[in-house]
Design an enzyme around this catalytic site. Structure first.
Site, PDB file in Angstrom:
ATOM      1  N   CYS A 186     -24.225   1.328  -0.578  1.00 29.41           N
ATOM      2  CA  CYS A 186     -23.301   2.415  -0.179  1.00 29.41           C
ATOM      3  C   CYS A 186     -24.094   3.572   0.449  1.00 29.41           C
ATOM      4  O   CYS A 186     -24.959   4.162  -0.194  1.00 29.41           O
ATOM      5  CB  CYS A 186     -22.512   2.905  -1.395  1.00 29.41           C
ATOM      6  N   ASP A 229       0.820  -1.206   0.000  1.00 26.95           N
ATOM      7  CA  ASP A 229       0.000   0.000   0.000  1.00 26.95           C
ATOM      8  C   ASP A 229       0.864   1.272   0.000  1.00 26.95           C
ATOM      9  O   ASP A 229       0.342   2.367   0.103  1.00 26.95           O
ATOM     10  CB  ASP A 229      -0.922  -0.007   1.244  1.00 26.95           C
ATOM     11  N   CYS A 260     -25.718  -9.077  -9.845  1.00 29.55           N
ATOM     12  CA  CYS A 260     -25.728  -8.530  -8.487  1.00 29.55           C
ATOM     13  C   CYS A 260     -25.332  -7.051  -8.477  1.00 29.55           C
ATOM     14  O   CYS A 260     -24.447  -6.633  -9.225  1.00 29.55           O
ATOM     15  CB  CYS A 260     -24.746  -9.334  -7.623  1.00 29.55           C
TER      16      CYS A 260
HETATM   17  C1  B12 Z   1      -6.335   5.544  -2.999  1.00 28.10           C
HETATM   18  C2  B12 Z   1      -6.851   4.325  -2.264  1.00 28.10           C
HETATM   19  C3  B12 Z   1      -8.089   4.422  -1.630  1.00 28.10           C
HETATM   20  C4  B12 Z   1      -9.032   5.611  -1.821  1.00 28.10           C
HETATM   21  C5  B12 Z   1      -9.721   5.459  -3.193  1.00 28.10           C
HETATM   22  C6  B12 Z   1     -10.389   4.104  -3.397  1.00 28.10           C
HETATM   23  C7  B12 Z   1     -10.489   3.623  -4.827  1.00 28.10           C
HETATM   24  N1  B12 Z   1     -11.513   2.849  -5.105  1.00 28.10           N
HETATM   25  O1  B12 Z   1      -9.648   3.921  -5.658  1.00 28.10           O
HETATM   26  C8  B12 Z   1      -9.962   5.487  -0.597  1.00 28.10           C
HETATM   27  C9  B12 Z   1      -9.418   6.294   0.551  1.00 28.10           C
HETATM   28  C10 B12 Z   1     -11.414   5.896  -0.824  1.00 28.10           C
HETATM   29  C11 B12 Z   1      -9.805   3.995  -0.285  1.00 28.10           C
HETATM   30  C12 B12 Z   1     -10.767   3.261   0.395  1.00 28.10           C
HETATM   31  C13 B12 Z   1     -10.640   1.905   0.699  1.00 28.10           C
HETATM   32  N2  B12 Z   1      -9.525   1.165   0.546  1.00 28.10           N
HETATM   33 CO1  B12 Z   1      -7.997   1.746  -0.383  1.00 28.10          CO
HETATM   34  N3  B12 Z   1      -6.417   2.128  -1.476  1.00 28.10           N
HETATM   35  C14 B12 Z   1      -6.078   3.140  -2.204  1.00 28.10           C
HETATM   36  C15 B12 Z   1      -4.748   2.863  -2.938  1.00 28.10           C
HETATM   37  C16 B12 Z   1      -3.622   3.573  -2.197  1.00 28.10           C
HETATM   38  C17 B12 Z   1      -4.736   3.235  -4.424  1.00 28.10           C
HETATM   39  C18 B12 Z   1      -5.990   2.758  -5.182  1.00 28.10           C
HETATM   40  C19 B12 Z   1      -6.067   3.306  -6.574  1.00 28.10           C
HETATM   41  O2  B12 Z   1      -5.110   3.238  -7.317  1.00 28.10           O
HETATM   42  N4  B12 Z   1      -7.215   3.890  -6.920  1.00 28.10           N
HETATM   43  C20 B12 Z   1      -7.455   4.420  -8.235  1.00 28.10           C
HETATM   44  C21 B12 Z   1      -8.485   3.543  -8.944  1.00 28.10           C
HETATM   45  C22 B12 Z   1      -8.680   4.060 -10.367  1.00 28.10           C
HETATM   46  O3  B12 Z   1      -7.936   2.289  -9.036  1.00 28.10           O
HETATM   47  P1  B12 Z   1      -8.436   0.898  -8.421  1.00 28.10           P
HETATM   48  O4  B12 Z   1      -9.809   0.923  -7.939  1.00 28.10           O
HETATM   49  O5  B12 Z   1      -7.390   0.408  -7.484  1.00 28.10           O
HETATM   50  O6  B12 Z   1      -8.260   0.078  -9.772  1.00 28.10           O
HETATM   51  C23 B12 Z   1      -9.299  -0.408 -10.576  1.00 28.10           C
HETATM   52  C24 B12 Z   1      -9.904   0.453 -11.611  1.00 28.10           C
HETATM   53  O7  B12 Z   1      -8.879   1.098 -12.284  1.00 28.10           O
HETATM   54  C25 B12 Z   1     -10.635  -0.633 -12.423  1.00 28.10           C
HETATM   55  N5  B12 Z   1     -10.560  -0.521 -13.863  1.00 28.10           N
HETATM   56  C26 B12 Z   1      -9.699  -1.090 -14.670  1.00 28.10           C
HETATM   57  N6  B12 Z   1      -9.959  -0.794 -15.934  1.00 28.10           N
HETATM   58  C27 B12 Z   1     -11.036  -0.048 -15.912  1.00 28.10           C
HETATM   59  C28 B12 Z   1     -11.731   0.512 -16.940  1.00 28.10           C
HETATM   60  C29 B12 Z   1     -12.814   1.274 -16.632  1.00 28.10           C
HETATM   61  C30 B12 Z   1     -13.551   1.886 -17.712  1.00 28.10           C
HETATM   62  C31 B12 Z   1     -13.219   1.450 -15.295  1.00 28.10           C
HETATM   63  C32 B12 Z   1     -14.413   2.256 -14.960  1.00 28.10           C
HETATM   64  C33 B12 Z   1     -12.508   0.889 -14.245  1.00 28.10           C
HETATM   65  C34 B12 Z   1     -11.417   0.121 -14.595  1.00 28.10           C
HETATM   66  O8  B12 Z   1      -9.991  -1.835 -12.104  1.00 28.10           O
HETATM   67  C35 B12 Z   1      -8.820  -1.495 -11.454  1.00 28.10           C
HETATM   68  C36 B12 Z   1      -8.233  -2.702 -10.805  1.00 28.10           C
HETATM   69  O9  B12 Z   1      -8.790  -3.051  -9.595  1.00 28.10           O
HETATM   70  C37 B12 Z   1      -4.641   1.301  -2.798  1.00 28.10           C
HETATM   71  C38 B12 Z   1      -3.217   0.726  -2.656  1.00 28.10           C
HETATM   72  C39 B12 Z   1      -2.508   0.657  -4.008  1.00 28.10           C
HETATM   73  N7  B12 Z   1      -1.290   1.104  -4.049  1.00 28.10           N
HETATM   74  O10 B12 Z   1      -3.075   0.220  -4.981  1.00 28.10           O
HETATM   75  C40 B12 Z   1      -5.496   1.011  -1.527  1.00 28.10           C
HETATM   76  C41 B12 Z   1      -6.360  -0.262  -1.544  1.00 28.10           C
HETATM   77  C42 B12 Z   1      -7.062  -0.314  -2.863  1.00 28.10           C
HETATM   78  N8  B12 Z   1      -7.331  -0.007  -0.496  1.00 28.10           N
HETATM   79  C43 B12 Z   1      -7.704  -1.053   0.168  1.00 28.10           C
HETATM   80  C44 B12 Z   1      -8.738  -1.089   1.150  1.00 28.10           C
HETATM   81  C45 B12 Z   1      -8.791  -2.299   2.048  1.00 28.10           C
HETATM   82  C46 B12 Z   1      -9.662  -0.027   1.232  1.00 28.10           C
HETATM   83  C47 B12 Z   1     -10.958   0.020   2.062  1.00 28.10           C
HETATM   84  C48 B12 Z   1     -11.707  -1.302   2.149  1.00 28.10           C
HETATM   85  C49 B12 Z   1     -10.595   0.543   3.481  1.00 28.10           C
HETATM   86  C50 B12 Z   1     -11.776   0.711   4.441  1.00 28.10           C
HETATM   87  N9  B12 Z   1     -12.305  -0.362   4.990  1.00 28.10           N
HETATM   88  O11 B12 Z   1     -12.183   1.812   4.713  1.00 28.10           O
HETATM   89  C51 B12 Z   1     -11.774   1.097   1.284  1.00 28.10           C
HETATM   90  C52 B12 Z   1     -12.608   0.476   0.148  1.00 28.10           C
HETATM   91  C53 B12 Z   1     -13.255   1.456  -0.781  1.00 28.10           C
HETATM   92  C54 B12 Z   1     -13.520   0.861  -2.162  1.00 28.10           C
HETATM   93  N10 B12 Z   1     -14.661   0.250  -2.367  1.00 28.10           N
HETATM   94  O12 B12 Z   1     -12.633   0.948  -3.046  1.00 28.10           O
HETATM   95  C55 B12 Z   1      -6.944  -2.297  -0.294  1.00 28.10           C
HETATM   96  C56 B12 Z   1      -7.884  -3.133  -1.158  1.00 28.10           C
HETATM   97  C57 B12 Z   1      -7.639  -4.623  -1.069  1.00 28.10           C
HETATM   98  C58 B12 Z   1      -8.542  -5.358  -2.026  1.00 28.10           C
HETATM   99  N11 B12 Z   1      -8.737  -6.641  -1.744  1.00 28.10           N
HETATM  100  O13 B12 Z   1      -9.050  -4.818  -2.984  1.00 28.10           O
HETATM  101  C59 B12 Z   1      -5.726  -1.645  -1.096  1.00 28.10           C
HETATM  102  C60 B12 Z   1      -5.228  -2.447  -2.294  1.00 28.10           C
HETATM  103  C61 B12 Z   1      -4.590  -1.475  -0.058  1.00 28.10           C
HETATM  104  C62 B12 Z   1      -3.854  -2.780   0.224  1.00 28.10           C
HETATM  105  N12 B12 Z   1      -2.551  -2.826  -0.011  1.00 28.10           N
HETATM  106  O14 B12 Z   1      -4.414  -3.763   0.645  1.00 28.10           O
HETATM  107  N13 B12 Z   1      -8.650   3.506  -0.791  1.00 28.10           N
HETATM  108  S1  SF4 Z   2     -21.767  -7.184  -3.891  1.00 24.58           S
HETATM  109 FE1  SF4 Z   2     -20.847  -5.974  -5.537  1.00 24.58          FE
HETATM  110  S2  SF4 Z   2     -18.825  -6.836  -5.822  1.00 24.58           S
HETATM  111 FE2  SF4 Z   2     -19.988  -8.365  -4.660  1.00 24.58          FE
HETATM  112  S3  SF4 Z   2     -20.851  -9.745  -6.248  1.00 24.58           S
HETATM  113 FE3  SF4 Z   2     -22.377  -8.147  -5.832  1.00 24.58          FE
HETATM  114  S4  SF4 Z   2     -21.960  -6.578  -7.379  1.00 24.58           S
HETATM  115 FE4  SF4 Z   2     -20.143  -7.877  -7.275  1.00 24.58          FE
HETATM  116  S1  SF4 Z   3     -18.691   4.795   1.463  1.00 19.51           S
HETATM  117 FE1  SF4 Z   3     -19.493   3.474  -0.125  1.00 19.51          FE
HETATM  118  S2  SF4 Z   3     -17.765   3.136  -1.524  1.00 19.51           S
HETATM  119 FE2  SF4 Z   3     -16.909   3.963   0.364  1.00 19.51          FE
HETATM  120  S3  SF4 Z   3     -16.318   2.127   1.494  1.00 19.51           S
HETATM  121 FE3  SF4 Z   3     -18.384   2.696   2.192  1.00 19.51          FE
HETATM  122  S4  SF4 Z   3     -19.820   1.526   0.916  1.00 19.51           S
HETATM  123 FE4  SF4 Z   3     -17.788   1.432  -0.062  1.00 19.51          FE
END
Ligand code: B12
Ligand code: SF4
Ligand code: SF4
Length: 377
Positions: free
Chosen positions: A206, A127, A199
Site C-alpha cells: 500500500c 453498492d 502472506c
Molecule cells: C465505504 C466503501 C469504501 C471506502 C472504505 C473502504 C473500506 N475498506 O471499508 C473506500 C472509499 C476507501 C473504498 C475503497 C475501495 N472500494 Co469500496 N466500498 C465501500 C462500501 C460503500 C462500504 C464498505 C464498508 O462497509 N466499510 C466499512 C468496513 C468496516 O467494512 P468492510 O471492509 O466492508 O467489512 C469488513 C470488516 O468489517 C471485516 N471485519 C469483520 N469482522 C471484523 C472484526 C475485526 C476485529 C476487524 C478488524 C475486521 C472485521 O470484515 C468485514 C467483511 O468484509 C462498499 C459497498 C457496501 N455497501 O458494502 C464498497 C465496496 C467494499 N468497495 C469496493 C471496491 C471495489 C473498492 C475499491 C477496490 C475501489 C478502487 N479500486 O479504488 C477500493 C478498495 C479499498 C480496500 N482495500 O478496501 C467493492 C468491493 C468488492 C469486493 N470484492 O470486496 C464494494 C463491496 C462495492 C461493490 N458493491 O462491489 N470503498
Molecule cells: S495479498 Fe493480502 S489479501 Fe491477498 S493473500 Fe496476501 S495477505 Fe491475503
Molecule cells: S491506498 Fe492502500 S488500501 Fe487504499 S486501495 Fe490503494 S493499496 Fe489499497
C-alpha cells in the site's frame, strides 16, 4: 424448496451474475464496522455512520427479510493496466451502478415468478444501500475477506463487484468458506485473512500505509477515498504516495496471489470503456468542462466532476518527473477554480518550476492557494 432455489440460482447466473449464493438474515456479529467508525477511519463519509445500525441488521432495511441473495459480477481484466496514468479497473467501464441495475430488476422478476412474491417483498442494492456487502458475501461463501479487506473469490480473485437482494423468502443458506483445520480463535464472524496464511503482500504494497491492521482500511489514508470521495484539498503528506493513481487504486488488489485463479469476465452486466485507459496525462491536463462531460459520460469517473479529476491529474503530473508538463500545469495554476490552482501550484513546485509561478503568486488571494505557495515540502 431446494429445486426452486436452484432454479433461481440458474436464472440469475443466466442474467450475467457470475456467482449467486444465499444467506439467512440473522443480524451480523461483525464488529469490524462499529470499531472502524469509533476510530474515525471513515473520514468524512458520514453516511456510513448514519446507516451503521441498518448495515448490521437487514431486518431494519426490509422488515421480515428472511434471506439475502449475494451476487458477484466478475470484472476480471482481459489485459493488464498500468503506465503513466493509472485508473481503478472498475472505472474503465460504464458505471456499474447503472449497468448492473437492469440485471437486478430482472432478478427481482425471477424471484416473483419462482416464489410468487411481490415487488415489496424484496429490495436490491449494488453498492447503493445500507448493506455490509462484503460481510454478507463472506457469510454466503462467495469468498473470504482478505487482509486487504477485499472479498476474495477462489474463482475470480479480487475482481468481483458485489450486489445484494434482501428478500422475504426462505432460501437454503450456502455455507461460508472454512479452513480445513480451522482453529476458531476469533469471536468475529468474518475476521480478515482466513485464506491468506503468512502472506502480507497487500499490507506491504500500500503506497500510503492505509492499513492500521490487517483487514482494516483507514479511509483517510486510502488513495481510493482521497481521489474519489474527498471533494476538497488532498492532504499534502499523501500526494507523493498517490503516484500515478488518477482515480481509485487497485494496488492491494493487484498484488494478491489469489488473482492467479482470475478469469476474464463475461461482462454481460458491464460495458468496457478502454478508451479512457488510453488517455495521456497531457490530454487530461488539457480537459475543459465540456470535454470532461463528453469523455466521461456514463462512467463512474463523472462522480469526481471536472475539478476533482483535474485536481487528481495535477498530483499525478507532479509525481511524474515530466517537466514537459510544466506549461500546462502553469496554466492550471491560474485556473478559475481554486481547488485546481492549489494542486497545480504543488505540482509545478514539485517539478522544480517555482520561478514560473512568480507573477501568479503576486495576484493570488485565495487562502488555500496562498497556503500552498507558503508550504515547505
Ligand atoms: C465505504 C466503501 C469504501 C471506502 C472504505 C473502504 C473500506 N475498506 O471499508 C473506500 C472509499 C476507501 C473504498 C475503497 C475501495 N472500494 Co469500496 N466500498 C465501500 C462500501 C460503500 C462500504 C464498505 C464498508 O462497509 N466499510 C466499512 C468496513 C468496516 O467494512 P468492510 O471492509 O466492508 O467489512 C469488513 C470488516 O468489517 C471485516 N471485519 C469483520 N469482522 C471484523 C472484526 C475485526 C476485529 C476487524 C478488524 C475486521 C472485521 O470484515 C468485514 C467483511 O468484509 C462498499 C459497498 C457496501 N455497501 O458494502 C464498497 C465496496 C467494499 N468497495 C469496493 C471496491 C471495489 C473498492 C475499491 C477496490 C475501489 C478502487 N479500486 O479504488 C477500493 C478498495 C479499498 C480496500 N482495500 O478496501 C467493492 C468491493 C468488492 C469486493 N470484492 O470486496 C464494494 C463491496 C462495492 C461493490 N458493491 O462491489 N470503498
Ligand atoms: S495479498 Fe493480502 S489479501 Fe491477498 S493473500 Fe496476501 S495477505 Fe491475503
Ligand atoms: S491506498 Fe492502500 S488500501 Fe487504499 S486501495 Fe490503494 S493499496 Fe489499497
Amino acid at each position: 424448496m431446494e429445486a426452486r432455489a436452484e432454479e433461481l440460482r440458474r436464472r440469475l447466473a443466466a442474467l450475467g451474475f457470475d456467482d449467486v449464493r444465499f444467506a439467512a438474515t440473522a443480524a451480523l456479529t461483525d464488529e469490524g464496522l462499529p470499531a472502524w467508525l469509533a476510530a474515525g477511519l471513515q473520514a468524512d463519509m458520514q453516511w456510513m455512520e448514519r446507516t451503521a445500525e441498518k448495515r448490521l441488521q437487514p431486518d431494519a432495511v426490509l422488515p421480515g427479510a428472511r434471506s439475502i441473495i449475494m451476487l458477484g459480477v466478475n470484472y476480471g481484466p482481459a489485459r493488464p493496466t498500468g503506465g503513466s496514468v493509472q485508473w481503478a479497473r472498475y472505472a474503465l467501464h460504464d458505471d456499474y451502478h447503472d449497468t448492473v441495475k437492469p440485471g437486478l430488476v430482472a432478478a427481482g422478476r425471477a424471484l416473483e415468478e419462482i416464489y410468487g412474491v411481490k415487488g415489496e417483498d424484496y429490495r436490491y442494492y449494488v453498492d447503493t444501500g445500507p448493506v455490509l456487502e462484503r460481510s454478507w458475501a463472506a457469510r454466503a461463501g462467495v469468498g473470504f475477506v482478505g487482509k486487504n479487506a477485499m472479498l476474495i473469490s477462489r474463482r475470480y480473485g479480487n475482481w468481483l463487484l458485489l450486489a445484494a437482494i434482501l428478500a422475504r423468502v426462505e432460501l437454503p443458506p450456502d455455507p461460508p468458506i472454512r479452513k480445513k483445520f480451522e482453529i476458531r480463535n476469533s469471536k468475529f464472524e468474518n475476521a480478515p485473512g482466513l485464506l491468506c496464511g503468512k502472506c502480507t503482500r497487500c499490507l506491504d504494497a500500500c503506497p500510503t500505509n492505509a492499513f492500521p491492521r490487517p483487514g482494516v482500511v483507514d479511509a483517510r489514508r486510502c488513495i481510493s477515498y482521497q481521489t474519489i470521495e474527498n471533494k476538497g484539498v488532498i492532504p499534502r503528506a499523501l500526494r507523493a504516495g498517490i503516484g500515478a493513481h488518477v482515480y481509485g487504486c487497485d494496488v492491494c488488489l493487484e498484488v494478491c496471489p489469489w488473482n492467479r485463479f482470475a478469469q476474464a469476465g463475461r461482462r454481460m452486466l458491464l460495458t468496457v470503456r478502454d478508451e479512457i485507459g488510453a488517455l495521456t496525462l497531457a490530454e487530461l491536463l488539457e480537459l475543459t468542462p465540456e470535454r470532461f462531460a463528453a469523455v466521461f459520460k456514463g462512467t463512474p469517473i463523472k462522480r469526481v466532476k471536472f475539478a476533482g479529476l483535474l485536481r487528481n491529474a495535477c498530483i499525478v503530473a507532479g509525481n511524474s518527473g515530466d517537466r514537459s508538463l510544466l506549461p500546462a500545469l502553469v496554466r492550471l495554476a491560474a485556473h478559475d477554480v481554486a481547488l485546481i490552482r492549489v494542486h497545480a501550484v504543488w505540482a509545478v513546485r514539485r517539478l522544480g518550476g517555482d520561478a514560473m509561478l512568480a507573477s501568479l503568486r503576486a495576484g493570488e488571494k485565495d487562502a488555500s492557494v496562498l497556503e500552498e505557495y507558503a508550504a515547505a515540502d
